[in-house]
Design a protein around this motif. Structure first.
Motif, PDB file in Angstrom:
ATOM      1  N   UNK A   1       0.593  -1.158   0.074  1.00  0.00           N
ATOM      2  CA  UNK A   1      -0.039   0.056   0.326  1.00  0.00           C
ATOM      3  C   UNK A   1       0.759   1.298  -0.032  1.00  0.00           C
ATOM      4  N   UNK A   2       1.594   1.738   1.053  1.00  0.00           N
ATOM      5  CA  UNK A   2       3.142   2.746   0.712  1.00  0.00           C
ATOM      6  C   UNK A   2       4.092   2.522  -0.196  1.00  0.00           C
ATOM      7  N   UNK A   3       4.380   0.996  -0.469  1.00  0.00           N
ATOM      8  CA  UNK A   3       5.161   0.840  -1.414  1.00  0.00           C
ATOM      9  C   UNK A   3       6.714   0.889  -0.461  1.00  0.00           C
ATOM     10  N   UNK A   4       6.792   0.390   0.932  1.00  0.00           N
ATOM     11  CA  UNK A   4       8.186   0.239   1.547  1.00  0.00           C
ATOM     12  C   UNK A   4       8.098  -0.446   2.331  1.00  0.00           C
ATOM     13  N   UNK A   5       9.373  -0.998   3.000  1.00  0.00           N
ATOM     14  CA  UNK A   5       9.642  -1.762   3.305  1.00  0.00           C
ATOM     15  C   UNK A   5       9.158  -2.528   4.634  1.00  0.00           C
ATOM     16  N   UNK A   6       9.180  -3.649   4.872  1.00  0.00           N
ATOM     17  CA  UNK A   6       8.097  -4.214   6.111  1.00  0.00           C
ATOM     18  C   UNK A   6       9.037  -5.228   6.687  1.00  0.00           C
ATOM     19  N   UNK A   7       9.505  -5.604   8.041  1.00  0.00           N
ATOM     20  CA  UNK A   7       9.801  -6.355   8.535  1.00  0.00           C
ATOM     21  C   UNK A   7       8.777  -6.722  10.160  1.00  0.00           C
ATOM     22  N   UNK A   8       8.903  -8.346   9.879  1.00  0.00           N
ATOM     23  CA  UNK A   8       8.015  -8.769  11.301  1.00  0.00           C
ATOM     24  C   UNK A   8       9.007  -9.157  12.304  1.00  0.00           C
ATOM     25  N   UNK A   9       8.325  -9.090  13.567  1.00  0.00           N
ATOM     26  CA  UNK A   9       9.404  -9.607  13.810  1.00  0.00           C
ATOM     27  C   UNK A   9       8.837 -10.510  15.090  1.00  0.00           C
ATOM     28  N   UNK A  10       8.930 -11.804  15.147  1.00  0.00           N
ATOM     29  CA  UNK A  10       8.205 -12.880  15.734  1.00  0.00           C
ATOM     30  C   UNK A  10       8.202 -13.722  14.194  1.00  0.00           C
ATOM     31  N   UNK A  11       6.686 -15.063  15.045  1.00  0.00           N
ATOM     32  CA  UNK A  11       6.970 -15.878  13.995  1.00  0.00           C
ATOM     33  C   UNK A  11       6.309 -16.486  13.012  1.00  0.00           C
ATOM     34  N   UNK A  12       6.031 -17.403  12.286  1.00  0.00           N
ATOM     35  CA  UNK A  12       5.239 -16.284  10.700  1.00  0.00           C
ATOM     36  C   UNK A  12       3.693 -16.980  10.918  1.00  0.00           C
ATOM     37  N   UNK A  13       3.533 -17.978  11.589  1.00  0.00           N
ATOM     38  CA  UNK A  13       2.059 -18.117  12.211  1.00  0.00           C
ATOM     39  C   UNK A  13       0.995 -18.202  10.637  1.00  0.00           C
ATOM     40  N   UNK A  14       1.879 -18.715   9.845  1.00  0.00           N
ATOM     41  CA  UNK A  14       1.331 -19.608   8.645  1.00  0.00           C
ATOM     42  C   UNK A  14       1.488 -18.390   7.405  1.00  0.00           C
ATOM     43  N   UNK A  15       1.824 -17.328   7.387  1.00  0.00           N
ATOM     44  CA  UNK A  15       2.174 -16.677   6.607  1.00  0.00           C
ATOM     45  C   UNK A  15       3.398 -17.034   5.450  1.00  0.00           C
ATOM     46  N   UNK A  16       3.550 -16.326   4.696  1.00  0.00           N
ATOM     47  CA  UNK A  16       4.692 -17.093   3.693  1.00  0.00           C
ATOM     48  C   UNK A  16       5.881 -16.169   3.765  1.00  0.00           C
ATOM     49  N   UNK A  17       7.200 -16.397   3.431  1.00  0.00           N
ATOM     50  CA  UNK A  17       7.794 -15.873   3.564  1.00  0.00           C
ATOM     51  C   UNK A  17       7.964 -14.488   3.183  1.00  0.00           C
ATOM     52  N   UNK A  18       7.743 -14.432   1.526  1.00  0.00           N
ATOM     53  CA  UNK A  18       7.184 -13.601   0.938  1.00  0.00           C
ATOM     54  C   UNK A  18       6.602 -11.993   1.314  1.00  0.00           C
ATOM     55  N   UNK A  19       6.174 -12.244   2.489  1.00  0.00           N
ATOM     56  CA  UNK A  19       5.160 -11.837   3.065  1.00  0.00           C
ATOM     57  C   UNK A  19       6.046 -10.245   2.967  1.00  0.00           C
ATOM     58  N   UNK A  20       7.232 -10.818   3.558  1.00  0.00           N
ATOM     59  CA  UNK A  20       7.581 -10.212   4.722  1.00  0.00           C
ATOM     60  C   UNK A  20       9.554  -9.420   3.892  1.00  0.00           C
ATOM     61  N   UNK A  21       9.916  -8.266   3.833  1.00  0.00           N
ATOM     62  CA  UNK A  21      11.424  -7.966   3.403  1.00  0.00           C
ATOM     63  C   UNK A  21      12.059  -9.117   4.630  1.00  0.00           C
ATOM     64  N   UNK A  22      12.108  -8.567   5.992  1.00  0.00           N
ATOM     65  CA  UNK A  22      13.093  -9.097   6.756  1.00  0.00           C
ATOM     66  C   UNK A  22      11.707  -9.928   7.570  1.00  0.00           C
ATOM     67  N   UNK A  23      12.653 -10.377   8.566  1.00  0.00           N
ATOM     68  CA  UNK A  23      11.874 -11.622   9.264  1.00  0.00           C
ATOM     69  C   UNK A  23      12.576 -11.618  10.467  1.00  0.00           C
TER      70      UNK A  23
END
Length: 197
Positions: A1-23
């Motif tokens: 939506x904002x065309x910016x990088x996103x970071x996940x802190x924690x576990x994926x809980x069923x989401x795909x790795x490709x949803x995030x720039x960094x985990x």
């Protein structure tokens, strides 16, 4: 939506790795874009100030852990015994995940004998940072990687408390075993009341 990088802190809980720039995670997975950490990032930092307290952080079912009434009755006895034995005051908080029925049981049995007791469903105060800074020792139910990480980050001695009903989780259990091996945590089995110091 904002065309910016996103970071996940924690576990994926069923989401795909490709949803995030960094985990950022303590639970390893097969993602190429992950950084494996010793403990989860937390707002809690090393706390030097402490008093004659122990903190108890109480969660609820998760990561293969199941809590029941027998566990909470044993927990109440344990809290009363250890605080009397060590002549230490109690700082206790439940969490948003704690079952209301057992929160009430804990409050009924421990509130009057605690320095501070926060029943989260009645009074959702953010007290974890304050409690961790005041405490000499921290006790935390074992299902929550975030509560355990916060306790470790405080620099205090951390004891995790597990129920009888635990299902081995191939991602979570190795994290606890690693913490235990590194002496970041000491695990308590209320059925045997043994503290592996």
């Amino acid at each position: 939506l904002y065309n910016c990088k996103n970071i996940l802190i924690g576990s994926l809980r069923g989401l795909k790795c490709s949803c995030f720039d960094l985990i950022l995670t303590v639970k390893g997975n097969k993602c190429k874009n992950q950084i494996l950490l010793d403990i989860a990032p937390t707002q809690i930092s090393l706390c030097k100030k402490e008093g004659n307290y122990f903190a108890l952080l109480i969660g609820w079912d998760g990561s293969g852990y199941r809590y029941d009434e027998k566990f909470f009755i044993k927990l109440i006895d344990f809290v009363k015994n250890i605080s009397k034995k060590e002549n230490i005051k109690r700082l206790i908080t439940t969490s948003r995940r704690t079952d209301k029925k057992y929160e009430e049981l804990l409050e009924k049995n421990l509130k009057d004998i605690s320095e501070e007791f926060v029943a989260y469903h009645k009074n959702p105060k953010a007290v974890v940072r304050e409690f961790l800074c005041k405490a000499k020792k921290v006790f935390v139910t074992e299902e929550s990687a975030s509560m355990i990480s916060e306790a470790i980050a405080s620099g205090k001695k951390v004891y995790t408390i597990k129920p009888k009903q635990v299902v081995y989780d191939k991602k979570y259990t190795p994290v606890l075993e690693k913490f235990e091996k590194e002496k970041r945590i000491f695990r308590i089995d209320l059925d045997n009341i043994k503290c592996s110091e």
